[in-house]
Design an enzyme around this catalytic site. Structure first.
Site, PDB file in Angstrom:
ATOM      1  N   GLY A 151       0.808  -1.204   0.000  1.00 23.76           N
ATOM      2  CA  GLY A 151       0.000   0.000   0.000  1.00 23.76           C
ATOM      3  C   GLY A 151       0.845   1.259   0.000  1.00 23.76           C
ATOM      4  CB  THR A 152       4.052   2.090   1.677  1.00 22.37           C
ATOM      5  OG1 THR A 152       3.560   1.950   3.005  1.00 22.37           O
ATOM      6  CG2 THR A 152       5.067   3.218   1.622  1.00 22.37           C
ATOM      7  CB  CYS A 157       2.285   5.139   9.818  1.00 22.21           C
ATOM      8  SG  CYS A 157       1.269   6.567  10.234  1.00 22.21           S
TER       9      CYS A 157
END
Length: 371
Positions: free
Chosen positions: A74-75, A316
């Protein structure tokens, strides 16, 4: 030996692999191992599976298959998607909410010499749409980044209410929201992560709408797919998981919403505990709270010893030991913070037990500190 917590309440970090994904993954491993670019039979098999995965994801997100790409995470989808918008226009400035995921902030740092602007949010975490629109009209702005829902406090953003200038595309990080309810529609590029909905880790999804000016900002082919040889079995399993999750969502989302409401009501009775985020316009599965005079890591560790797996601080940024930028943006306590996120199998007993444990642990910690 792997130890699984009796009550896993960290679904916002990763959901366990969905049974539908597990079945598909095992079957696809036997057929999807070859290079899908090849014309031989194994390659055609892999291509067929990859096309099926792309079509299934597209149907789930209500887009066209050719708009869907797969990335390694996803990053990576966030970085490619957002920076690809500015790379195509030559305007490097990015306007974003103050509560975006750290992946967005890291993308800004990649283009640190451009004129980026953070737009503030209210106490619930909702962005000021008028201020964001004004910031987007500044010369040099190449994209606006607004998440669908916040991964840390759950607040939904009014993406469909944005009034940004023509020619300034909207990038939407939907990682926390996909599979959790209807998604906003007024975006040009979307990024998501399969592990958030019960797909395999290592599968990101990047969607670039037809007609959007976008190009690969990194070395490699100018394609939405990060690699010409993606993990085909994992992509197909991710698609199967998303289909299953959406099929279950009519039952799952209201049940999870009620579980979080139940937890909010119980935790509101704890002295000097602050509930963070919008109590109504939120993701169904996320609750964050902060406790005065209590260290977040101490509370998380004590809960883990009782069998409750939760997260502390920003999901995060916790590893950096920096205060959560999300909590700071909404004016909440940045210490003594815990995020609870319920999953497919969470029951009322899990939530009730957690709330009792929090009440007891917080009282014990404060007592030992003489408070």
């Amino acid at each position: 030996m792997t130890i699984i917590s009796a009550s896993y309440l960290d679904a916002a970090s990763a959901e366990p692999l969905h049974p539908a994904a597990r079945d598909v993954l095992e079957a696809a491993l036997a057929r999807g191992w070859a290079d899908p670019r090849r014309r031989h039979a194994p390659g055609r098999d892999a291509r067929l599976l990859l096309d099926n995965a792309r079509a299934a994801i597209a149907e789930c997100l209500e887009v066209d298959p050719e708009e869907v790409g797969f990335t390694a995470s996803g990053t990576s989808a966030v970085h490619r998607g957002l920076l690809g918008l500015t790379a195509s226009s030559g305007r490097g400035g990015i306007v974003h909410t103050a509560v975006e995921h750290s992946a967005v902030l890291h993308a800004l740092a990649w283009r640190e010499h451009d004129a980026h602007a953070a737009v503030g949010v209210d106490r619930t975490g909702r962005v000021d749409v008028e201020a964001l629109a004004a910031a987007a009209r500044v010369d040099g702005v190449g994209a606006v980044a607004v998440q669908a829902g916040n991964q840390e406090i759950g607040t939904l953003q009014p993406v469909d209410e944005l009034d940004v200038p023509a020619g300034v595309p909207v990038f939407m990080d939907a990682a926390a929201a996909v599979g959790r309810g209807p998604l906003p529609r007024r975006w040009s590029v979307l990024a998501a992560s399969a592990r958030k909905w019960g797909g395999p880790s290592g599968v990101g999804v990047l969607v670039v709408r037809r007609g959007t000016r976008w190009r690969n900002p990194f070395p490699g082919e100018d394609a939405v797919d990060e690699s010409p040889f993606p993990d085909v079995p994992a992509a197909l399993a991710a698609a199967a998981a998303l289909q299953a999750v959406l099929a279950e969502s009519a039952e799952t989302a209201p049940r999870q919403h009620a579980l979080i409401d139940r937890a909010r009501a119980a935790l509101a009775e704890v002295p000097d505990l602050e509930l963070v985020g919008d109590p109504v316009h939120r993701l169904p599965h996320v609750l964050t709270f902060s406790c005065l005079y209590v260290a977040g890591d101490e509370l998380v560790d004590a809960l883990a010893r009782r069998g409750y797996a939760v997260a502390s601080g920003s999901a995060c940024t916790a590893s950096t030991l920096e205060p959560s930028h999300v909590l700071a943006a909404v004016g909440a306590l940045t210490h003594g913070n815990v995020r609870v996120s319920v999953g497919r199998d969470t029951e009322e007993a899990d939530v009730d037990g957690l709330c009792r444990a929090v009440t007891e642990i917080v009282a014990d910690i404060r007592s030992r500190e003489g408070l």
